[in-house]
Write an enzyme that holds these catalytic residues in place. Structure first.
Site, PDB file in Angstrom:
ATOM      1  N   LYS A  68      -1.232 -12.050  -0.527  1.00  0.00           N
ATOM      2  CA  LYS A  68      -1.477 -10.780  -0.773  1.00  0.00           C
ATOM      3  C   LYS A  68      -1.604 -10.499  -2.021  1.00  0.00           C
ATOM      4  CE  LYS A  68      -2.198  -6.760   1.065  1.00  0.00           C
ATOM      5  NZ  LYS A  68      -3.430  -6.385   0.311  1.00  0.00           N
ATOM      6  N   LYS A  92       7.103  -9.576  -6.337  1.00  0.00           N
ATOM      7  CA  LYS A  92       7.248  -8.264  -6.118  1.00  0.00           C
ATOM      8  C   LYS A  92       7.249  -8.004  -4.382  1.00  0.00           C
ATOM      9  CE  LYS A  92       3.855  -6.035  -8.307  1.00  0.00           C
ATOM     10  NZ  LYS A  92       2.553  -5.367  -8.613  1.00  0.00           N
ATOM     11  N   LYS A 104      -3.889 -13.376  -6.040  1.00  0.00           N
ATOM     12  CA  LYS A 104      -4.481 -12.449  -7.193  1.00  0.00           C
ATOM     13  C   LYS A 104      -5.901 -13.203  -7.130  1.00  0.00           C
ATOM     14  CE  LYS A 104      -4.030  -8.641  -9.276  1.00  0.00           C
ATOM     15  NZ  LYS A 104      -2.696  -7.659  -8.973  1.00  0.00           N
ATOM     16  N   ASP A 144      -7.771  -3.831  -7.526  1.00  0.00           N
ATOM     17  CA  ASP A 144      -6.847  -4.006  -8.796  1.00  0.00           C
ATOM     18  C   ASP A 144      -7.773  -3.151  -9.764  1.00  0.00           C
ATOM     19  OD1 ASP A 144      -4.366  -4.926  -9.979  1.00  0.00           O
ATOM     20  OD2 ASP A 144      -5.812  -5.918 -11.361  1.00  0.00           O
ATOM     21  N   THR A 188       1.180   4.132  -5.611  1.00  0.00           N
ATOM     22  CA  THR A 188       1.727   3.531  -6.958  1.00  0.00           C
ATOM     23  C   THR A 188       2.536   4.179  -7.613  1.00  0.00           C
ATOM     24  OG1 THR A 188       0.027   1.757  -6.460  1.00  0.00           O
ATOM     25  CG2 THR A 188       1.370   1.591  -8.455  1.00  0.00           C
ATOM     26  N   ASN A 219      -5.429   6.108 -12.097  1.00  0.00           N
ATOM     27  CA  ASN A 219      -4.858   6.292 -10.661  1.00  0.00           C
ATOM     28  C   ASN A 219      -3.578   6.270 -10.879  1.00  0.00           C
ATOM     29  OD1 ASN A 219      -3.347   4.673  -8.197  1.00  0.00           O
ATOM     30  ND2 ASN A 219      -4.959   5.849  -7.247  1.00  0.00           N
ATOM     31  N   SER A 362       0.014  -0.895   0.932  1.00  0.00           N
ATOM     32  CA  SER A 362      -1.003  -2.040   1.574  1.00  0.00           C
ATOM     33  C   SER A 362      -0.551  -2.484   2.828  1.00  0.00           C
ATOM     34  CB  SER A 362      -1.520  -2.974   0.636  1.00  0.00           C
ATOM     35  OG  SER A 362      -2.399  -2.525  -0.389  1.00  0.00           O
TER      36      SER A 362
HETATM   37  P1  NAP Z   1      -7.038   2.661 -13.705  1.00  0.00           P
HETATM   38  O1  NAP Z   1      -7.151   3.754 -12.873  1.00  0.00           O
HETATM   39  O2  NAP Z   1      -8.267   2.012 -14.225  1.00  0.00           O
HETATM   40  O3  NAP Z   1      -6.341   3.535 -15.052  1.00  0.00           O
HETATM   41  C1  NAP Z   1      -6.195   2.891 -16.116  1.00  0.00           C
HETATM   42  C2  NAP Z   1      -5.822   3.940 -17.231  1.00  0.00           C
HETATM   43  O4  NAP Z   1      -5.570   3.174 -18.376  1.00  0.00           O
HETATM   44  C3  NAP Z   1      -7.278   4.724 -17.477  1.00  0.00           C
HETATM   45  O5  NAP Z   1      -6.857   5.908 -17.821  1.00  0.00           O
HETATM   46  C4  NAP Z   1      -7.743   3.918 -18.991  1.00  0.00           C
HETATM   47  O6  NAP Z   1      -8.239   4.839 -19.697  1.00  0.00           O
HETATM   48  C5  NAP Z   1      -6.076   3.547 -19.705  1.00  0.00           C
HETATM   49  N1  NAP Z   1      -6.270   2.531 -20.326  1.00  0.00           N
HETATM   50  C6  NAP Z   1      -6.865   1.376 -20.735  1.00  0.00           C
HETATM   51  N2  NAP Z   1      -6.861   0.712 -21.799  1.00  0.00           N
HETATM   52  C7  NAP Z   1      -6.038   1.609 -22.332  1.00  0.00           C
HETATM   53  C8  NAP Z   1      -5.480   1.580 -23.792  1.00  0.00           C
HETATM   54  N3  NAP Z   1      -5.632   0.471 -24.334  1.00  0.00           N
HETATM   55  N4  NAP Z   1      -4.598   2.661 -24.211  1.00  0.00           N
HETATM   56  C9  NAP Z   1      -4.210   3.507 -23.312  1.00  0.00           C
HETATM   57  N5  NAP Z   1      -4.822   3.806 -22.209  1.00  0.00           N
HETATM   58  C10 NAP Z   1      -5.494   2.744 -21.706  1.00  0.00           C
HETATM   59  O7  NAP Z   1      -6.032   1.640 -13.180  1.00  0.00           O
HETATM   60  P2  NAP Z   1      -4.623   2.057 -12.192  1.00  0.00           P
HETATM   61  O8  NAP Z   1      -5.096   1.585 -10.852  1.00  0.00           O
HETATM   62  O9  NAP Z   1      -4.306   3.272 -12.639  1.00  0.00           O
HETATM   63  O10 NAP Z   1      -3.875   0.734 -12.910  1.00  0.00           O
HETATM   64  C11 NAP Z   1      -2.849   0.708 -14.032  1.00  0.00           C
HETATM   65  C12 NAP Z   1      -2.152  -0.275 -14.154  1.00  0.00           C
HETATM   66  O11 NAP Z   1      -1.187  -0.419 -13.061  1.00  0.00           O
HETATM   67  C13 NAP Z   1      -2.816  -1.883 -14.128  1.00  0.00           C
HETATM   68  O12 NAP Z   1      -1.804  -2.667 -14.871  1.00  0.00           O
HETATM   69  C14 NAP Z   1      -2.589  -1.879 -12.667  1.00  0.00           C
HETATM   70  O13 NAP Z   1      -2.560  -3.662 -12.456  1.00  0.00           O
HETATM   71  C15 NAP Z   1      -1.380  -1.502 -12.359  1.00  0.00           C
HETATM   72  N6  NAP Z   1      -1.087  -1.363 -10.808  1.00  0.00           N
HETATM   73  C16 NAP Z   1      -1.912  -0.551 -10.135  1.00  0.00           C
HETATM   74  C17 NAP Z   1      -1.808  -0.527  -8.750  1.00  0.00           C
HETATM   75  C18 NAP Z   1      -2.921   0.497  -8.042  1.00  0.00           C
HETATM   76  O14 NAP Z   1      -2.196   0.646  -6.667  1.00  0.00           O
HETATM   77  N7  NAP Z   1      -3.481   1.038  -8.665  1.00  0.00           N
HETATM   78  C19 NAP Z   1      -0.712  -1.204  -8.245  1.00  0.00           C
HETATM   79  C20 NAP Z   1       0.274  -2.054  -8.895  1.00  0.00           C
HETATM   80  C21 NAP Z   1      -0.067  -1.775 -10.135  1.00  0.00           C
HETATM   81  P3  NAP Z   1      -9.519   5.454 -19.509  1.00  0.00           P
HETATM   82  O15 NAP Z   1      -9.362   6.366 -18.503  1.00  0.00           O
HETATM   83  O16 NAP Z   1     -10.188   5.911 -20.729  1.00  0.00           O
HETATM   84  O17 NAP Z   1     -10.414   4.304 -19.095  1.00  0.00           O
END
Ligand code: NAP
Length: 423
Positions: A68, A92, A104, A144, A188, A219, A362
């Site tokens: 998963k 995890k 992954k 992701d 999350t 997100n 999930s």
């Molecule tokens: P997302 O919706 O794509 O948001 C990512 C955010 O990070 C955006 O605001 C982006 O900026 C910002 N960002 C990117 N590069 C950056 C930098 N260099 N400095 C500062 N901010 C930056 O992704 P997400 O789903 O929130 O996921 C974020 C992290 O959580 C990832 O590492 C992901 O693997 C982890 N995660 C997510 C989930 C989930 O359910 N979504 C679950 C477990 C782990 P912009 O808005 O300008 O693009």
């Protein structure tokens, strides 16, 4: 080494394993993914050319259940990154105690450069390549970075055609109303908030008025900010990939800030008073602009890296002033930085606990699909809180029992559960 996530994942596991007497064959199994699948997709582009894309799926371990983990679309996706992320999913899923193993995948691509049609053709081609290797009881992908509920729907559809039967439980993170679960979008960020509250409680601290800075306002970061503010934390700084804002007395209207970012494409300049959000309010609010990285080193109590890997490195770790680091991104802290934070006495709530809310819901989605059920949002949130609180308590207890960091403790909890499943 400093930035290689696979080397880091191995080092973290070995540090935790040194406290346990685990069979060498088990450690060897954890060090090697069960399967590594590498595929090429030949995709017709809008201009008539055919482009070749490379995709991966790493099935790390299924001792506790089907593989998963998410699918990432990013130009920097490579085998080492996918292997590390698959390994972290195994760990995890054991920490949060859902009956899944770890996997992954991803495609090396910048999806922002593709048209909607190109993205759909690429995804459908990827799903056809993966179809022989995935399934509700074999391997269940999810979203992701840069993959969305719509992309999950395309995969479900293509998989259904390949096996001759619509099979909603083959992926999670689907749109609500198309087999997705209520509460998955918030999961999350909300899970991170629950983990923070439980660890703060267990360590005998109060939380009201604590100041927080959040890197990443997608997100995860945006929901985390909302739940923290609601509970009485003072969210003083936010940043995205282009910039950020710092208002020491606290950011009042997160909804207005989110709408401002939506309109202008960045948080920079989103100083909101009433419905007006612009730079003219900066002085009135006593705020200032910050860079995407500066958000991590402000004078706050909590920092939450919620963007990408390697945000906290040996270059900026010493400058971090917060006593609590809530790792919402996967792998935001390098090994050297972790050591610097440990010596400073900062408490790191590790990614494999802090961001496990997403995979917990999930699992709830998969369960609902498998049993033909539909749960209400408040029931999903209650079950999520139960899972996160139990995991936080197990991790905290292990950190006391072995006198180790919360990260090492989380690995200890996971390795014990995984080896129990193996022998
Ligand atoms: P997302 O919706 O794509 O948001 C990512 C955010 O990070 C955006 O605001 C982006 O900026 C910002 N960002 C990117 N590069 C950056 C930098 N260099 N400095 C500062 N901010 C930056 O992704 P997400 O789903 O929130 O996921 C974020 C992290 O959580 C990832 O590492 C992901 O693997 C982890 N995660 C997510 C989930 C989930 O359910 N979504 C679950 C477990 C782990 P912009 O808005 O300008 O693009």
């Amino acid at each position: 080494m400093e930035n290689n996530p696979w080397e880091r994942a191995r080092a973290q596991m070995h540090a935790a394993a040194s406290h346990l007497s685990l069979p060498p064959a088990f450690i060897e199994r954890m060090e090697k993914p069960d399967h590594v699948i590498e595929v090429s997709m030949h995709v017709p582009m809008d201009d008539g050319r055919t482009e070749v894309f490379h995709g991966y799926r790493v099935q790390h371990n299924n001792l506790r259940g089907p593989y998963k983990g998410g699918l990432r679309y990013h130009p920097k996706v490579d085998m080492d990154e996918v292997k590390a992320l698959a390994f972290w999913m195994t760990v995890k899923n054991a920490v949060i105690d859902v009956p899944f193993g770890g996997g992954k995948g991803g495609i090396t691509v910048d999806p922002k450069k593709l048209s909607e049609g190109e993205l759909e053709r690429l995804t459908r081609a990827f799903a056809r390549e993966l179809a022989p290797y995935i399934g509700p009881e074999i391997d269940v992908p999810a979203p992701d970075v840069n993959t969305t509920p719509k992309i999950m729907s395309w995969i479900r559809d293509e998989y259904g055609k390949a096996v001759g039967k619509d099979t909603p439980a083959v992926v999670t993170g689907k749109p609500v109303g198309a087999g997705g679960s209520e509460g998955r979008t918030e999961a999350t960020g909300l899970g991170g908030f629950y983990a923070l509250m439980e660890i703060v409680r267990l360590s005998g601290r109060g939380h009201s008025g604590l100041k927080a800075a959040i890197q990443g306002f997608g997100n995860v970061g945006s929901f985390l900010a909302g739940y923290m503010k609601e509970a009485g934390f003072r969210v003083v700084a936010l940043s995205d990939s282009k910039g950020g804002l710092y208002i020491p007395k606290g950011i009042d209207d997160l909804k207005a800030v989110a709408e401002c970012k939506e309109r202008s494409g960045t948080l920079a300049g989103c100083y909101c008073v009433g419905s007006v959000c612009d730079l003219s309010n900066m002085e009135l609010l006593g705020g200032r602009d910050i860079s995407p990285k500066e958000v991590l080193t402000l004078p706050v109590d909590i920092v939450a890296p919620s963007a990408l890997e390697n945000a906290i490195t040996k270059e900026n770790a010493a400058a971090i002033q917060a006593g609590i680091v809530l790792e919402m991104a996967n792998g935001p802290t390098t090994l050297e930085a972790d050591e610097i934070l440990r010596k400073k006495g900062a408490m790191v709530i590790p990614d494999i606990l802090a961001n496990a809310g997403g995979v917990a819901v999930s699992y709830f989605e998969w369960y609902q699909n498998m049993h033909g059920e539909t749960w209400k949002k408040q029931d999903v949130f209650a079950k999520l809180k139960e899972k996160i609180d139990a995991a936080a308590r197990a991790v905290f207890a292990a950190s006391e029992e072995y006198s180790v960091s919360l990260r090492e403790a989380a690995y200890i909890v996971a390795l014990k559960r995984l080896s129990d499943a193996a022998y």
